[in-house]
Scaffold this active site. Structure first.
Site, PDB file in Angstrom:
ATOM      1  N   ASP A  88      40.184 -13.930  47.155  1.00 35.96           N
ATOM      2  CA  ASP A  88      40.146 -15.250  46.775  1.00 35.96           C
ATOM      3  C   ASP A  88      41.215 -16.394  47.792  1.00 35.96           C
ATOM      4  O   ASP A  88      42.326 -16.077  47.584  1.00 35.96           O
ATOM      5  CB  ASP A  88      40.686 -15.854  45.013  1.00 35.96           C
ATOM      6  CG  ASP A  88      39.723 -16.430  44.018  1.00 35.96           C
ATOM      7  OD1 ASP A  88      39.497 -17.520  44.355  1.00 35.96           O
ATOM      8  OD2 ASP A  88      39.471 -16.289  43.242  1.00 35.96           O
ATOM      9  N   ASP A 189      37.552 -20.854  45.838  1.00 37.27           N
ATOM     10  CA  ASP A 189      37.609 -21.809  45.137  1.00 37.27           C
ATOM     11  C   ASP A 189      36.960 -22.994  45.250  1.00 37.27           C
ATOM     12  O   ASP A 189      37.937 -23.760  45.855  1.00 37.27           O
ATOM     13  CB  ASP A 189      39.325 -21.539  44.486  1.00 37.27           C
ATOM     14  CG  ASP A 189      39.817 -22.282  43.087  1.00 37.27           C
ATOM     15  OD1 ASP A 189      38.904 -21.576  42.393  1.00 37.27           O
ATOM     16  OD2 ASP A 189      39.834 -23.116  42.791  1.00 37.27           O
ATOM     17  N   GLU A 248      32.516 -20.434  45.531  1.00 40.42           N
ATOM     18  CA  GLU A 248      32.286 -21.120  44.367  1.00 40.42           C
ATOM     19  C   GLU A 248      32.080 -23.017  44.060  1.00 40.42           C
ATOM     20  O   GLU A 248      32.464 -23.313  44.432  1.00 40.42           O
ATOM     21  CB  GLU A 248      33.414 -21.700  43.160  1.00 40.42           C
ATOM     22  CG  GLU A 248      34.067 -21.266  42.130  1.00 40.42           C
ATOM     23  CD  GLU A 248      34.913 -21.968  41.056  1.00 40.42           C
ATOM     24  OE1 GLU A 248      34.734 -21.778  39.998  1.00 40.42           O
ATOM     25  OE2 GLU A 248      35.694 -22.347  41.421  1.00 40.42           O
ATOM     26  N   HIS A 320      36.371 -14.759  34.827  1.00 39.22           N
ATOM     27  CA  HIS A 320      36.992 -15.037  34.632  1.00 39.22           C
ATOM     28  C   HIS A 320      37.630 -16.269  33.829  1.00 39.22           C
ATOM     29  O   HIS A 320      38.087 -16.375  33.396  1.00 39.22           O
ATOM     30  CB  HIS A 320      38.556 -15.075  35.629  1.00 39.22           C
ATOM     31  CG  HIS A 320      38.199 -15.928  36.508  1.00 39.22           C
ATOM     32  ND1 HIS A 320      38.060 -15.798  37.181  1.00 39.22           N
ATOM     33  CD2 HIS A 320      39.191 -16.915  36.613  1.00 39.22           C
ATOM     34  CE1 HIS A 320      37.769 -16.620  38.489  1.00 39.22           C
ATOM     35  NE2 HIS A 320      38.976 -17.592  37.895  1.00 39.22           N
ATOM     36  N   ASP A 321      36.562 -17.280  34.362  1.00 39.21           N
ATOM     37  CA  ASP A 321      36.080 -18.954  33.584  1.00 39.21           C
ATOM     38  C   ASP A 321      35.110 -18.642  32.620  1.00 39.21           C
ATOM     39  O   ASP A 321      34.743 -19.144  31.540  1.00 39.21           O
ATOM     40  CB  ASP A 321      35.810 -19.455  34.577  1.00 39.21           C
ATOM     41  CG  ASP A 321      36.958 -19.497  35.833  1.00 39.21           C
ATOM     42  OD1 ASP A 321      38.399 -19.681  35.753  1.00 39.21           O
ATOM     43  OD2 ASP A 321      36.369 -20.229  36.950  1.00 39.21           O
TER      44      ASP A 321
END
Ligand code: GLC
Ligand code: CA
Length: 542
Positions: A88, A189, A248, A320-321
């Protein structure tokens, strides 16, 4: 691709927090599932204000997760099993405890002052009226110099100023450092927030809100493509063609995604877009509406068509969101059927499928009952703003957190039916879901009729079957409110997918024939699909 959220995957030392040796000890499970690439959420040094998405040292491991030696061992073991590791990369912002920011805030003329977005306030107000994505103002007043700094997320996540070439090259350097160490790529990210409209205009404030939405001025900004191509030239060009990048990109349209992932342009391999994750949102994510299947399938189809010839899709229901998909779009009363249906629908689209840890077990949302059970900074900030500043009904706000809060995804991985689900021998940082006695890996791995085995079959099918990988997508019955049907075609080979998104049996208004490839009931029978039944047929195209 399989996403690991390290805090919640496997704890090796009993401190209640997942860690790198824990992951290493579970790699054979991922091999058995058929995983090609692991995406690891951040494990860098971090004050953990946003669970690692606030980085204070890009070249070291957060001690609670282990050491660089543990990392190297993990990477070696991943490679030894023929898998790859994608890190990430969080470079829209750093932690406020990163040395760059500590220097930057120290004085108006510090050489790193311009590495972040510093501005004067106006009449005691922040420089713009933008809201932070995590509630409150996007600006924080810093007493040292009397100026404000921009933070699109928490006040401990100041935004880097990508207009400054020194910032960009510092990022490229750290990316090269990790690639030299052997990692196989990056999940970037909120990468489409790195280019801001430098004039920082005021935003419109919706009725009933305190802050405006600055999104139009910081999402997909004017220099995004330029920055990503420059990154490519400085980091990826000339390296192994096997490296993988996924950006993302909240608020990205099909047209933008085509540009971002067009191979000829050398920007990204694929993006995470968000439209299908917003399909059940009302005015905001906290205002959830029921799912309308027609909206979901027409939206997914739009992306399939839009990226059919140029660019590439990533396919996901979970990360995870996001809350757990079986609780969100599925049906707890038909847990097995809806979990398998959702898995198959996703994996049979065209694109790269992502499995978020526990999704392959059909893990569900947590039965939250009180705000004190939440840990996630986004949920807690929203709760305080909505209840204390805007006077909203606490019960209604809590309901929203229960349904869509990020902690639903972050409860510990359910390895077995023992105490704490085999995740830790200590006290987990976030409570284990009470359904772990029923839903866990040990119960499912050897069972051919489990959600796990179904995912394993889906992954194997994609590996073996060119039509799953490359076939042209076509949506059928676009207006049907309950049946999701589509075909994938490659040459004279075709898959027909027909799924009943509901509890009511449904008579499918078209022919279903061919050789049966998958069915989530023992046997396909007749023209009626049973509750949450999916059938996949192989056909020969004349
Ligand atoms: C991304 C991450 C999310 C994080 C945010 C800020 O959306 O997925 O977890 O909170 O960026 O870094
Ligand atoms: Ca630990």
């Amino acid at each position: 691709m399989y996403q690991i959220y390290p805090r919640s995957f496997a704890d090796s030392n009993g401190d209640g927090i997942g860690d790198l040796p824990g992951i290493t000890s579970r790699l054979d499970y991922l091999v058995d599932l058929g995983v090609d690439v692991i995406w690891l959420s951040p494990v860098y040094r971090s004050p953990q204000d946003d669970n690692g998405y606030d980085i204070s040292d890009y070249r070291d491991i957060e001690p609670m997760f282990g050491t660089l030696a543990d990392f190297d061992e993990l990477l070696t073991q991943i490679h030894a099993r023929g898998m790859k590791l994608v890190m990430d990369l969080v470079v829209n912002h750093t932690s406020d405890e990163h040395p760059w920011f500590i220097e930057s805030r120290s004085s108006l003329d510090n050489p790193k002052r311009d590495w972040y977005w510093w501005r004067d306030g106006q009449d005691g107000q922040p420089p713009t009226n933008w809201g932070s994505i995590f509630s409150g103002s996007a600006w924080e007043l810093d007493q040292t110099t009397g100026q404000y700094y921009l933070h699109l997320f928490t006040r401990k996540q100041p935004d880097l100023n990508w207009e400054n070439p020194q910032v960009r090259h510092a990022v490229y350097d750290l990316m090269n450092w990790w690639l030299d160490r052997g990692v196989d790529g990056f999940r970037m990210d909120v990468i489409n927030l790195i280019s801001k409209h430098a004039a920082l205009p005021q935003a419109e404030v919706p009725i009933g809100e305190i802050y405006g939405d600055g999104g139009p001025y910081y999402m997909n900004g004017p220099r995004l493509h330029e920055f990503l191509h420059e990154m490519y030239l400085n980091v990826f060009a000339g390296r192994d063609a096997e490296l993988l990048t996924v950006g993302e990109c909240p608020g990205t349209s099909v047209e933008q995604a085509r540009l971002l992932t067009d191979q000829q342009r050398h920007e990204l391999d694929m993006v995470f877009q968000f439209e299908h994750m917003q399909i059940d949102h009302g005015r905001s994510k906290w205002d959830l509406q029921g799912l309308k299947l027609v909206d979901l399938k027409q939206n997914l189809a739009k992306w399939q068509y839009g990226l059919a010839d140029v660019g590439w899709n990533s396919l996901y229901w979970n990360n995870h969101d996001q809350p757990r998909v079986v609780s969100r779009f599925g049906d707890p009363a038909y847990w097995y059927e809806s979990a398998t249906l959702l898995g198959a629908v996703l994996h049979l689209h065209r694109g790269t499928p992502y499995v978020y840890q526990g999704e392959e077990l059909g893990m569900t949302n947590y039965p939250f009952t009180d705000v004190s059970q939440f840990v996630d900074v986004e949920s807690l900030n929203y709760y305080h703003q909505a209840v204390e500043q805007q006077g909203r009904d606490p019960r209604t706000v809590l309901c929203a957190l229960e349904a869509i809060g990020r902690d639903n995804a972050r409860t510990p991985m359910q390895w077995d039916g023992c105490d704490q689900a085999g995740f830790t021998t200590g006290t987990p940082w976030l409570a284990v879901n009470p359904n772990s006695g029923r839903i866990n890996a040990a119960a499912q791995v050897g069972d051919p009729e489990s959600v796990y085995s179904w995912y394993r079959r889906l992954i194997a099918l994609r590996h073996q079957d060119p039509v799953v990988r490359d076939g042209r997508f076509e949506l059928l019955l676009p207006a049907d409110p309950q049946v999701y049907a589509f075909t994938r075609t490659l040459g004279d080979d075709r898959l027909l997918v027909v799924a009943n998104f509901g509890r009511e049996p449904v008579l499918v208004p078209m022919e279903m024939d061919g050789e049966i490839v998958l069915c989530n009931y023992r046997e396909p029978v007749g023209q009626d699909l049973r509750p949450w039944e999916i059938r996949v047929f192989r056909q020969r195209v004349a």
